[in-house]
Motif scaffolding. Sequence first.
Motif, PDB file in Angstrom:
ATOM      1  N   HIS A   1      32.635  38.415  60.153  1.00  0.00           N
ATOM      2  CA  HIS A   1      32.674  39.781  59.938  1.00  0.00           C
ATOM      3  C   HIS A   1      32.398  40.471  61.141  1.00  0.00           C
ATOM      4  O   HIS A   1      30.990  40.890  61.304  1.00  0.00           O
ATOM      5  CB  HIS A   1      31.940  40.200  58.474  1.00  0.00           C
ATOM      6  CG  HIS A   1      32.480  41.336  58.105  1.00  0.00           C
ATOM      7  ND1 HIS A   1      32.951  41.456  56.740  1.00  0.00           N
ATOM      8  CD2 HIS A   1      32.670  42.565  58.605  1.00  0.00           C
ATOM      9  CE1 HIS A   1      33.039  42.921  56.674  1.00  0.00           C
ATOM     10  NE2 HIS A   1      33.055  43.395  57.824  1.00  0.00           N
TER      11      HIS A   1
ATOM     12  N   HIS B   1      33.648  43.651  64.067  1.00  0.00           N
ATOM     13  CA  HIS B   1      34.584  44.623  64.497  1.00  0.00           C
ATOM     14  C   HIS B   1      34.421  44.736  65.948  1.00  0.00           C
ATOM     15  O   HIS B   1      33.743  45.402  66.541  1.00  0.00           O
ATOM     16  CB  HIS B   1      34.215  45.938  63.665  1.00  0.00           C
ATOM     17  CG  HIS B   1      34.390  45.868  62.337  1.00  0.00           C
ATOM     18  ND1 HIS B   1      35.578  45.994  61.532  1.00  0.00           N
ATOM     19  CD2 HIS B   1      33.386  45.451  61.250  1.00  0.00           C
ATOM     20  CE1 HIS B   1      35.272  46.019  60.153  1.00  0.00           C
ATOM     21  NE2 HIS B   1      33.847  45.819  60.198  1.00  0.00           N
TER      22      HIS B   1
ATOM     23  N   LYS C   1      42.821  42.792  55.540  1.00  0.00           N
ATOM     24  CA  LYS C   1      41.545  43.161  54.933  1.00  0.00           C
ATOM     25  C   LYS C   1      42.157  44.613  54.127  1.00  0.00           C
ATOM     26  O   LYS C   1      42.429  45.631  54.761  1.00  0.00           O
ATOM     27  CB  LYS C   1      40.610  43.604  56.143  1.00  0.00           C
ATOM     28  CG  LYS C   1      39.661  44.546  56.073  1.00  0.00           C
ATOM     29  CD  LYS C   1      38.398  44.130  55.398  1.00  0.00           C
ATOM     30  CE  LYS C   1      36.994  45.265  54.830  1.00  0.00           C
ATOM     31  NZ  LYS C   1      36.548  45.432  56.388  1.00  0.00           N
TER      32      LYS C   1
ATOM     33  N   HIS D   1      30.771  40.963  51.782  1.00  0.00           N
ATOM     34  CA  HIS D   1      29.633  41.574  51.144  1.00  0.00           C
ATOM     35  C   HIS D   1      29.250  41.047  49.954  1.00  0.00           C
ATOM     36  O   HIS D   1      28.374  40.135  49.911  1.00  0.00           O
ATOM     37  CB  HIS D   1      29.665  43.201  51.259  1.00  0.00           C
ATOM     38  CG  HIS D   1      30.407  43.873  52.374  1.00  0.00           C
ATOM     39  ND1 HIS D   1      30.084  43.503  53.787  1.00  0.00           N
ATOM     40  CD2 HIS D   1      31.340  44.832  52.376  1.00  0.00           C
ATOM     41  CE1 HIS D   1      30.782  44.175  54.674  1.00  0.00           C
ATOM     42  NE2 HIS D   1      31.536  44.959  53.953  1.00  0.00           N
TER      43      HIS D   1
ATOM     44  N   ASP E   1      28.899  42.166  60.648  1.00  0.00           N
ATOM     45  CA  ASP E   1      29.214  43.373  60.376  1.00  0.00           C
ATOM     46  C   ASP E   1      28.542  44.551  61.121  1.00  0.00           C
ATOM     47  O   ASP E   1      28.229  45.673  60.577  1.00  0.00           O
ATOM     48  CB  ASP E   1      29.383  43.744  58.805  1.00  0.00           C
ATOM     49  CG  ASP E   1      30.240  44.884  58.326  1.00  0.00           C
ATOM     50  OD1 ASP E   1      31.160  45.306  59.330  1.00  0.00           O
ATOM     51  OD2 ASP E   1      29.891  45.381  57.293  1.00  0.00           O
TER      52      ASP E   1
END
Length: 476
Positions: free
Chosen positions: A121, A123, A249, A310, A377
Amino acid sequence: MALVETKFDGSPLHIERSDHPYRRAIMQLYRKNLLRVILILGCATAQAVHAQDSQVTGVIIEDVRIFDGRSDRLSAPSNVLVVGNVIKTISTTPIADAAGITVRRIRGGGRTLMPGLIDNHWHTMLARPSPKEAIEGDLGYTNLLAGAEAQATLMRGFTAVRDLGGPSFGLKRAIDEGLVVGPRVYPSGAMITITGGHGDFRSPSELPRQLGGKLSRMEVVNGSMVADSPDEVRVRVREQLLLGASQIKLTAGGGVASPHSPLDVSTFTEDELRAAIQAAENWGTYVTVHAYTPIAIQRAIAAGVKVIEHGHLMDEATAKLMAEKGIWLSFQPFTDDGFAPPMAPANMLRLRQVWTGTEQTIALAKKYNIKMAFGTDILFSAAGATRQGAELVKMHKWYSAPELLRMATGTNADLLKLSGPRDPYPGKLGAVEEGALADLLLVNGDPLTNIKLVQDPEKNFMVIMKDGKIFKNLLP
Ligand SMILES: [Zn+2]
């Protein structure tokens, strides 16, 4: 001396005289037919390029003990031959130079060889910039910033990341072409949200939206896309697939960092989720959703979602359901460790709520043996991004070092491979075994007994290899 000939249209054509062996033959043919000359020149060039490509190079890493991505213990002292981008041979006896291969030898000195780490996860476009920079900033700058962060990511030993939202296609391409140093990227493209959902960063002054009207800034840059009906969802999903998404997503419930969505809200309807899943499955891939609460998770599972991101506020019934249906939990160890990015008080309140669920979710995941993947994340924080490996170490409170290393390599690779035919890097990842793709770390010590080695990659990762290429080597 230049030879002057004429083209079909009568204009002069200059060819420099050289001793090239093809010259005479080319000139004879040229007089007959210019097109054929072009074809032959093209073939000669292609042959030259091919010759360069077929000059096989290999790397032999000698005297290493291997963590293979699955086992609890290190192998006996071994030698590993990488040819091209693949692990060709693993042997406890010395590996001799092979004919036709230029080999470089690295003396492992008894250190540990393990698969590159995987962050499930991540970005790539949003880890380092501020929210304002990411949404309103100059695109050239934000791409260069993400490029610098991609290099830092690889230097932390993360050789693959699953990107869960942001315009990462250009960066991914630049990395794959070797223009920029970085990990393998499994891109989702834009995260897809509803009006007011997690990932809707519009200001109230941008409302109301006119269907089919002007796109907001975050949509123009393909950071996140708003979709408020099954039809709109289908369009947005198909756009990401066209752009090269390896998975899709959606944000199925409220989130911490977004300006408008309280944590408790469930966002997409089941019909909307189904539209996304159908579009993704038509392309052989899957949908993953951002979801914290039982209602958001359960609705997503009912619609056919394969992975939950999550899950920090799940309850026992939800955990049981996830286990029964074989749903993946892509988890991040959010805790109050003093490294939270700067946030408005309302967002901070939501983050605190998520923190309270971390312990409970891990307990449930263990109790029901949920398939657990690891991710970080990290958003909008240059300092936070440097803690990518430390996030794995943080989970040592709940998991043994072998469990964590397995999660961040072999198990995470299993999740990446859900992309099926949309997998941008077909082949085995997260493994040190013959035939696997050569994403490797040479570690100064034994991470199976000392997981903390992972949080200081600069010092402890002596060699970092991705796709058979060495990006770092501190050994002579
Ligand atoms: Zn995220």
